[in-house]
Structures are given as structure tokens and as C-alpha cells.
Design a protein around this motif. Structure first.
Motif, PDB file in Angstrom:
ATOM      1  N   LYS A 153      60.551   6.152 111.182  1.00  0.00           N
ATOM      2  CA  LYS A 153      61.679   5.163 110.755  1.00  0.00           C
ATOM      3  C   LYS A 153      61.316   5.189 109.383  1.00  0.00           C
ATOM      4  O   LYS A 153      62.212   4.943 108.320  1.00  0.00           O
ATOM      5  CB  LYS A 153      61.666   3.928 111.365  1.00  0.00           C
ATOM      6  CG  LYS A 153      62.200   3.947 112.809  1.00  0.00           C
ATOM      7  CD  LYS A 153      62.359   2.584 113.239  1.00  0.00           C
ATOM      8  CE  LYS A 153      62.941   2.439 114.702  1.00  0.00           C
ATOM      9  NZ  LYS A 153      63.097   1.184 115.436  1.00  0.00           N
ATOM     10  N   LYS A 154      59.986   5.571 108.742  1.00  0.00           N
ATOM     11  CA  LYS A 154      59.924   5.198 107.255  1.00  0.00           C
ATOM     12  C   LYS A 154      59.161   6.575 106.730  1.00  0.00           C
ATOM     13  O   LYS A 154      59.392   6.711 105.412  1.00  0.00           O
ATOM     14  CB  LYS A 154      58.749   4.063 107.227  1.00  0.00           C
ATOM     15  CG  LYS A 154      59.298   2.686 107.393  1.00  0.00           C
ATOM     16  CD  LYS A 154      58.101   1.650 107.423  1.00  0.00           C
ATOM     17  CE  LYS A 154      58.742   0.109 107.684  1.00  0.00           C
ATOM     18  NZ  LYS A 154      57.824  -0.769 107.268  1.00  0.00           N
ATOM     19  N   TYR A 155      58.649   7.208 107.565  1.00  0.00           N
ATOM     20  CA  TYR A 155      58.056   8.546 106.973  1.00  0.00           C
ATOM     21  C   TYR A 155      59.032   9.973 107.314  1.00  0.00           C
ATOM     22  O   TYR A 155      59.584   9.907 108.298  1.00  0.00           O
ATOM     23  CB  TYR A 155      56.679   8.977 107.764  1.00  0.00           C
ATOM     24  CG  TYR A 155      56.201  10.354 107.350  1.00  0.00           C
ATOM     25  CD1 TYR A 155      55.522  10.475 106.209  1.00  0.00           C
ATOM     26  CD2 TYR A 155      56.576  11.284 108.251  1.00  0.00           C
ATOM     27  CE1 TYR A 155      55.038  11.747 105.808  1.00  0.00           C
ATOM     28  CE2 TYR A 155      56.033  12.629 108.078  1.00  0.00           C
ATOM     29  CZ  TYR A 155      55.331  12.947 106.848  1.00  0.00           C
ATOM     30  OH  TYR A 155      54.740  14.274 106.456  1.00  0.00           O
ATOM     31  N   SER A 156      59.183  10.751 106.382  1.00  0.00           N
ATOM     32  CA  SER A 156      60.027  11.784 106.476  1.00  0.00           C
ATOM     33  C   SER A 156      59.383  13.189 106.352  1.00  0.00           C
ATOM     34  O   SER A 156      58.922  13.613 105.279  1.00  0.00           O
ATOM     35  CB  SER A 156      61.189  11.972 105.239  1.00  0.00           C
ATOM     36  OG  SER A 156      61.994  13.080 105.575  1.00  0.00           O
ATOM     37  N   TYR A 157      59.237  13.670 107.627  1.00  0.00           N
ATOM     38  CA  TYR A 157      58.534  15.153 107.317  1.00  0.00           C
ATOM     39  C   TYR A 157      59.434  16.150 106.730  1.00  0.00           C
ATOM     40  O   TYR A 157      58.922  17.303 106.208  1.00  0.00           O
ATOM     41  CB  TYR A 157      58.176  15.666 108.874  1.00  0.00           C
ATOM     42  CG  TYR A 157      59.407  15.886 109.554  1.00  0.00           C
ATOM     43  CD1 TYR A 157      59.865  17.405 109.555  1.00  0.00           C
ATOM     44  CD2 TYR A 157      59.728  15.037 110.734  1.00  0.00           C
ATOM     45  CE1 TYR A 157      60.788  17.805 110.355  1.00  0.00           C
ATOM     46  CE2 TYR A 157      60.894  15.656 111.445  1.00  0.00           C
ATOM     47  CZ  TYR A 157      61.564  16.985 111.263  1.00  0.00           C
ATOM     48  OH  TYR A 157      62.570  17.361 112.169  1.00  0.00           O
ATOM     49  N   LYS A 158      60.577  15.826 106.683  1.00  0.00           N
ATOM     50  CA  LYS A 158      61.603  16.729 105.986  1.00  0.00           C
ATOM     51  C   LYS A 158      61.408  16.784 104.520  1.00  0.00           C
ATOM     52  O   LYS A 158      61.446  17.610 103.725  1.00  0.00           O
ATOM     53  CB  LYS A 158      63.158  16.374 106.407  1.00  0.00           C
ATOM     54  CG  LYS A 158      63.393  16.668 107.785  1.00  0.00           C
ATOM     55  CD  LYS A 158      64.651  16.350 108.194  1.00  0.00           C
ATOM     56  CE  LYS A 158      65.202  16.516 109.486  1.00  0.00           C
ATOM     57  NZ  LYS A 158      66.541  16.283 109.819  1.00  0.00           N
ATOM     58  N   ALA A 159      61.207  15.535 104.078  1.00  0.00           N
ATOM     59  CA  ALA A 159      60.942  15.324 102.658  1.00  0.00           C
ATOM     60  C   ALA A 159      59.439  16.206 102.332  1.00  0.00           C
ATOM     61  O   ALA A 159      59.283  16.550 101.173  1.00  0.00           O
ATOM     62  CB  ALA A 159      60.671  13.986 102.203  1.00  0.00           C
ATOM     63  N   ALA A 160      58.516  16.059 103.050  1.00  0.00           N
ATOM     64  CA  ALA A 160      57.290  16.432 102.979  1.00  0.00           C
ATOM     65  C   ALA A 160      57.141  17.916 103.126  1.00  0.00           C
ATOM     66  O   ALA A 160      56.396  18.789 102.141  1.00  0.00           O
ATOM     67  CB  ALA A 160      56.123  15.859 104.075  1.00  0.00           C
ATOM     68  N   SER A 161      57.718  18.682 103.920  1.00  0.00           N
ATOM     69  CA  SER A 161      57.601  19.996 104.338  1.00  0.00           C
ATOM     70  C   SER A 161      58.587  20.999 103.427  1.00  0.00           C
ATOM     71  O   SER A 161      58.386  22.181 103.057  1.00  0.00           O
ATOM     72  CB  SER A 161      57.871  20.291 105.719  1.00  0.00           C
ATOM     73  OG  SER A 161      59.048  19.880 106.365  1.00  0.00           O
ATOM     74  N   SER A 162      59.674  20.247 103.296  1.00  0.00           N
ATOM     75  CA  SER A 162      61.001  21.112 102.770  1.00  0.00           C
ATOM     76  C   SER A 162      61.992  20.647 101.707  1.00  0.00           C
ATOM     77  O   SER A 162      62.731  20.963 101.152  1.00  0.00           O
ATOM     78  CB  SER A 162      61.912  21.607 103.906  1.00  0.00           C
ATOM     79  OG  SER A 162      62.421  20.681 104.426  1.00  0.00           O
ATOM     80  N   PHE A 163      61.543  19.276 101.352  1.00  0.00           N
ATOM     81  CA  PHE A 163      62.050  18.581 100.333  1.00  0.00           C
ATOM     82  C   PHE A 163      63.522  18.389 100.609  1.00  0.00           C
ATOM     83  O   PHE A 163      64.345  18.330  99.685  1.00  0.00           O
ATOM     84  CB  PHE A 163      61.890  19.277  98.756  1.00  0.00           C
ATOM     85  CG  PHE A 163      60.501  19.114  98.692  1.00  0.00           C
ATOM     86  CD1 PHE A 163      59.734  17.901  98.217  1.00  0.00           C
ATOM     87  CD2 PHE A 163      59.624  20.535  98.817  1.00  0.00           C
ATOM     88  CE1 PHE A 163      58.159  18.206  97.932  1.00  0.00           C
ATOM     89  CE2 PHE A 163      58.331  20.192  98.362  1.00  0.00           C
ATOM     90  CZ  PHE A 163      57.652  19.370  98.022  1.00  0.00           C
ATOM     91  N   SER A 164      64.007  18.362 101.877  1.00  0.00           N
ATOM     92  CA  SER A 164      65.428  18.472 102.007  1.00  0.00           C
ATOM     93  C   SER A 164      65.875  16.773 102.519  1.00  0.00           C
ATOM     94  O   SER A 164      67.150  16.858 102.608  1.00  0.00           O
ATOM     95  CB  SER A 164      65.665  19.069 103.376  1.00  0.00           C
ATOM     96  OG  SER A 164      65.069  18.456 104.575  1.00  0.00           O
ATOM     97  N   GLU A 165      65.106  16.029 102.182  1.00  0.00           N
ATOM     98  CA  GLU A 165      65.313  14.475 102.303  1.00  0.00           C
ATOM     99  C   GLU A 165      64.664  13.961 101.182  1.00  0.00           C
ATOM    100  O   GLU A 165      63.527  14.285 100.960  1.00  0.00           O
ATOM    101  CB  GLU A 165      64.828  13.657 103.694  1.00  0.00           C
ATOM    102  CG  GLU A 165      66.050  14.073 104.844  1.00  0.00           C
ATOM    103  CD  GLU A 165      65.521  13.362 105.929  1.00  0.00           C
ATOM    104  OE1 GLU A 165      66.592  12.708 106.713  1.00  0.00           O
ATOM    105  OE2 GLU A 165      64.593  12.816 106.051  1.00  0.00           O
TER     106      GLU A 165
END
Length: 266
Positions: A153-165
Motif C-alpha cells: 500500500k505504501k511501497y511501489s516496486y514499479k517505481a523501484a524497478s522500472s520507474f513506471s510509478e
């Protein structure tokens, strides 16, 4: 072991999109994107038996810098990268590296099929001043990483791995990974003088292949800086599992351990 694989494959694809905390995670206005990136990698193989270790025998991948690109379209993320000529440990040795990776899933679960292939190894010289080229050997693996993030809910793996969020505030999460993997080594023309250790020579010249299933746990953290414009995302994961050799008379399972760490920034 493999009867559990079907269960691993069916669970993630049936999950719906979980709700996220809008104070921590925000979608971009345009979700489709194309991205270029670069990096470096290093891989070393050490050979041992259950009773004794060949401490003087080590093979190194002709590691180098790499350049890649990825495309994010709706729910699908596709990645492709190749090695950069002139950046290898030994620039005189021929070397090719290829990685194809996909990513899809929900905010809690990421399913990531991949295919990885490279050829050419190096034999470190005893004085540690150079390498002897080990040509004509190909390493190939294909598998699937299935991630589950506890604090989705607070951590985005999409932001971490592909910067898509966009990760608006720093946040971390414990996560679990299941990795079924097929791996193959193919030595086209075995040459005994390259490998003095008979155990290692017999292993590589038999063109071994194997299946493994590894379960891991880890922690990752997205550090947001520069008024939400920059992010550093380190992660560490470790675990164990079982390995089954495919083209040998050994029908038993062997223990596999796996420790990884990485940092993405952008």
C-alpha cells in the motif's frame, strides 16, 4: 517439488488490483513509456564437492557494462539489454550477453519471466594480473521470479524497478520470492588443457542442465529525494531451495542457496 510450481503460477494472475496509499504512491498521467538505461554486472563460478573444495579453481564471466531499453504499455513491462563492447574484464576475448525480461501483476504481486544468455568465460591467472580466455562455452537460463510485497500500500516496486510509478514518500517493504529456473551449460568442443581439475572438466564437458526451485525473503526501500524528482532503491534478498540435474544419473535433489543485492537509482 514441481507439483507446487503450478500453484505458484496460478495464484498471482488471479489477484485483483490492490488499493494503495495515495500519499505514498501516485500513477503518472501517461502510463506508457520507453526508457533507456545502463549499468554493470559481475558473475563468478566457484566449483566444489561435498567433501572438498577446489579453492584454486574459479571461472569468471567476462563481465562488462550493459545498455538496455524497456517499454511499459498498460499492464506489461518488457526489458532487453546487451553488453557494451570495450567494457569487459578482458577486451580481447569475444563476449556476448543478452537479457530479455517481462513484468506484470498487481501492486502486491509481480510476475517476471526472464531469459538470460552469455558466452565466453575467463580463467583468472594465479598472479591476479590477467585472464585466460575460455571460449566456446555457452550459459543459458530461463525462469520466473514471483514476488510478493508485504507493504504494497505504501511501497511501489514499479517505481523501484522500472520507474513506471511515482513514489511520493520514502517507504520500504519486506518481500518474498519464488524462483523456478532452468539452467544449461553447453561446451561445444571440450579442451582438457583449459581445465586442470578433473571434476570441473567432467562437469562442464557433460553439457549439464538442471531445474531448481528457490524460495527467498528480503527487504527493499525506496529513498525519495529532491522534491520527489530522484529516488534510490536498494534491496537485499536471500534464500534456499532444491536442484534436480536433468542429464545425469544423479536422481536426488541438491541444496541451492541464493544471496542477491542491487541498487536502482533515477
Amino acid at each position: 517439488m514441481w507439483r507446487y510450481l503450478l500453484l505458484l503460477l496460478t495464484i498471482p494472475t488471479t489477484l485483483y488490483a490492490q488499493k494503495t496509499d495515495s500519499a505514498y504512491i501516485q500513477s503518472f498521467a501517461r502510463k506508457n513509456m520507453v526508457e533507456l538505461y545502463g549499468g554493470t554486472y559481475s558473475t563468478t563460478f566457484k566449483f566444489r564437492t561435498h567433501r572438498r573444495r577446489q579453492s584454486n579453481y574459479k571461472l569468471a564471466v567476462n563481465s562488462s557494462g550493459y545498455l538496455g531499453g524497456d517499454v511499459s504499455y498498460k499492464w506489461l513491462y518488457l526489458q532487453y539489454s546487451v553488453n557494451l563492447p570495450g567494457t569487459e574484464l578482458d577486451n580481447k576475448a569475444r563476449y556476448h550477453y543478452r537479457l530479455v525480461r517481462m513484468q506484470f501483476g498487481s501492486h502486491a504481486v509481480s510476475v517476471e519471466p526472464f531469459y538470460n544468455a552469455y558466452n565466453g568465460l575467463l580463467i583468472p591467472e594465479h598472479d591476479h594480473k590477467g585472464y585466460e580466455a575460455f571460449q566456446g562455452i555457452d550459459f543459458t537460463n530461463a525462469g520466473l521470479d514471483i514476488y510478493y510485497y508485504i507493504n504494497h500500500k505504501k511501497y511501489s516496486y514499479k517505481a523501484a524497478s522500472s520507474f513506471s510509478e511515482q513514489q511520493l514518500q520514502s517507504a520500504g517493504s519486506l518481500f518474498m520470492v519464488a524462483t523456478p529456473l532452468w539452467h544449461q551449460i553447453r561446451w561445444k568442443k571440450p579442451t582438457p588443457h583449459l581445465i586442470s581439475d578433473s571434476l570441473t572438466y567432467n562437469l562442464l564437458s557433460s553439457n549439464p542442465s538442471w531445474l531448481s526451485l528457490v524460495f527467498k525473503g528480503g527487504y527493499t526501500y525506496n529513498i525519495v529525494t529532491g522534491n520527489h524528482k530522484w529516488m534510490i532503491a536498494p534491496a537485499v534478498v536471500m534464500g534456499a531451495g532444491a536442484l534436480h540435474e536433468l542429464n545425469t544419473k544423479n536422481t536426488g535433489l541438491q541444496t541451492v542457496t541464493d544471496i542477491q543485492g542491487w541498487i536502482n537509482a533515477g
